[in-house]
Design an enzyme around this catalytic site. Sequence first.
Site, short mmCIF file in Angstrom:
data_model
loop_
_atom_site.label_atom_id
_atom_site.label_comp_id
_atom_site.label_asym_id
_atom_site.label_seq_id
_atom_site.Cartn_x
_atom_site.Cartn_y
_atom_site.Cartn_z
N HIS A 160 -32.56 24.17 8.95
CA HIS A 160 -33.07 25.54 9.05
C HIS A 160 -32.68 26.41 7.87
O HIS A 160 -31.69 26.13 7.19
CB HIS A 160 -32.55 26.21 10.33
CG HIS A 160 -33.09 25.62 11.59
ND1 HIS A 160 -32.33 25.44 12.72
CD2 HIS A 160 -34.33 25.17 11.90
CE1 HIS A 160 -33.08 24.91 13.68
NE2 HIS A 160 -34.30 24.72 13.20
N GLU B 210 -33.35 27.56 18.86
CA GLU B 210 -32.56 26.34 19.06
C GLU B 210 -31.06 26.64 19.04
O GLU B 210 -30.24 25.75 18.79
CB GLU B 210 -32.95 25.28 17.99
CG GLU B 210 -34.40 24.83 18.19
CD GLU B 210 -35.08 24.24 16.96
OE1 GLU B 210 -34.40 24.00 15.96
OE2 GLU B 210 -36.31 24.05 17.00
N ASP C 245 -37.67 26.28 10.15
CA ASP C 245 -37.33 24.94 9.65
C ASP C 245 -37.64 24.91 8.16
O ASP C 245 -38.62 25.51 7.71
CB ASP C 245 -38.24 23.87 10.30
CG ASP C 245 -37.78 23.41 11.66
OD1 ASP C 245 -36.80 23.98 12.18
OD2 ASP C 245 -38.41 22.48 12.21
C1 LIG Z 1 -40.69 20.74 18.53
C2 LIG Z 1 -39.63 20.22 17.69
O1 LIG Z 1 -38.60 19.73 18.51
C3 LIG Z 1 -39.10 21.29 16.76
O2 LIG Z 1 -38.49 22.29 17.46
C4 LIG Z 1 -38.27 20.69 15.66
O3 LIG Z 1 -39.14 20.34 14.65
C5 LIG Z 1 -37.31 21.65 15.09
O4 LIG Z 1 -37.60 22.80 14.96
C6 LIG Z 1 -36.00 21.12 14.62
O5 LIG Z 1 -35.21 22.08 14.04
MN LIG Z 2 -36.08 24.10 14.14
#
Ligand SMILES: C[C@H](O)[C@@H](O)[C@@H](O)C(=O)CO
Ligand SMILES: [Mn+2]
Length: 585
Positions: free
Chosen positions: A522, A332, A356
């Site tokens: 995170h 991300e 996460d």
């Molecule tokens: C699929 C989702 O958007 C995840 O990527 C979300 O839970 C994350 O990881 C947020 O940091």
């Molecule tokens: Mn994430």
Amino acid sequence: MVKIGVRPTIDGREKGIRESLEEQTMWMARAAAELITSNLKDRFGNPVECVIADSTIGGFAEAQACAEKFAREGVCASLTVTPCWCYGSETMDMDRHIPKAIWGFNGTERPGAVYLAAVLAGHSQKGLPAFSIYGKDVQEADCTEIPDDVKEKILQFARAAVAVGEMKGQSYLSVGNVAMGIAGSMVNPDFFERYLGMRCEYKDMSEIIRRVENGIYDKEEFKRALEWVKENCKENDDIYNGENGHSREQKDAEWEYVVKMALIVRDMMQGSEYLRNNGFNEEGMGNCAIAAGFQGQRQWTDFMPNGDFMEAMLNSSYDWNGIRHPYIVATENDCLNGVSMLFGHLLSNTASIFSDVRTYWSPEAVKRVTGKELTGYAKNGIIHLINSGAATLDATGAQEKDGKPAMKPFWEISEGEAQKCLDETVWTPANVGYFRGGGFSSTFRTRGGMPVTMCRMNLVAGLGPVLQIAEGYTCELPEDVNKTLWDRTDPGWPCTWFAPNLTGEGAFRDVYSVMAHWGANHGAINYGHIGADLITLASMLRIPVNMHNVDSKRIFRPSTWDAFGTSDLEGADYRACKAYGPVYK
Ligand SMILES: C[C@H](O)[C@@H](O)[C@@H](O)C(=O)CO
Ligand SMILES: [Mn+2]
């Protein structure tokens, strides 16, 4: 190549005093250098080199000659050593941009400690903080051993100083932009430049498509990688998608694409000899990236295979080319977590887990949904670390140290251990509700009982960067409890149960408070209890630590921090960091 400069300082009075001290002073320099070189390695596994001044330093001229040598050699830190009184401001290291430590020999014949105190006062007065190293017990003048407490401090200083040196002049490669409004993926060059001495490179995600379409990757390597993946990366059942699942043909094409993504992002980070020699010199030069991030969600993942395979493989210590150093790639594009991963990686030389910080499970809630009591490390509750399948496969815990699960520097990992990490991982077709373009997430469960440290850098308006640290253990839950809890969220993603060590106070009063005080979505998790090293590193970079569970006896910061307060160490750290500001102004 990172190098540490060692400066033997001496009482400059010739015709007796100086001559009588030369041998002992040079011995200290050689012993410190040997200690560092034989114990510390850079992230590629090379021993950390030491450069010793050409002569002992008795005054300004010799201090200057040493500074010129260190500049030529590009040392990343200096360690001054002395058994005796020397002339403070005339012999000290005045380079504002490198971490400094001074080891004053604890002996009574010649007052090394008095010099240490005098020169540290000079460092404080001139705004050049230095770490003070002074053995607890008096030594004999002719001793030939560095005492253990001194060794420990020299190495703690040097480990963090090497990390500072490894980051300097490198870049963070931002592939894409901000993922789903996550603040950590707003890549702030001011922070990287002024605090870490790094630069930021920004590339659009379309660069990956261009390189795939124009064939800008090593085709032979791709073929070899794909075969290896077919053998070593077992596809899991399509547990998420039912009738919306992608067809076999689509999935096969996605596998090809994600393997190309891994090759391409690696080449973008470090360059490629193959590309340089095959008509793509510009691409082949790479971006000197010691860390990178990939936005993915959503402008990419809404129509392209997700980045999980690329991130998981690059973050691991092996691939189709064999065992090698892990790359640091933040999911991300959360660059603040990328920096946290980088800190942990550079201090431990092991792979870093990106995750996460998802759910706090109290013992009561676990009891309610499973009927079972949590026990062992997990007994006070656990934090569920889980992100889409981008975590390093080293996090399976399938490597071992003394028969216990571990994550090791790549040069200590055996072929068998690398294979075990791969064997304990399956690759789940992405949930197309989240990831319309498909892809595959690594799916595994981290073995329990590994000592780990989770950290996180946050940027705060009006304050600047702050670091938070939680040492603890990974936990293994009974099969049925694990299944019930994991199934409630994403059973196709890598799953780590984490129990922070509690102190009974502040943010570490209980596990709930650790979760509640975490500054972002995170965390970066590294093998070992490296909290003390993280604190030392943060102080070198003038980044305050806003929460940690490290015993105060292990905390080692520049001596000037004492002048900002000795009873409230956290407050003193804030005041000191504010007074000094970033190193690379
Ligand atoms: C699929 C989702 O958007 C995840 O990527 C979300 O839970 C994350 O990881 C947020 O940091
Ligand atoms: Mn994430």
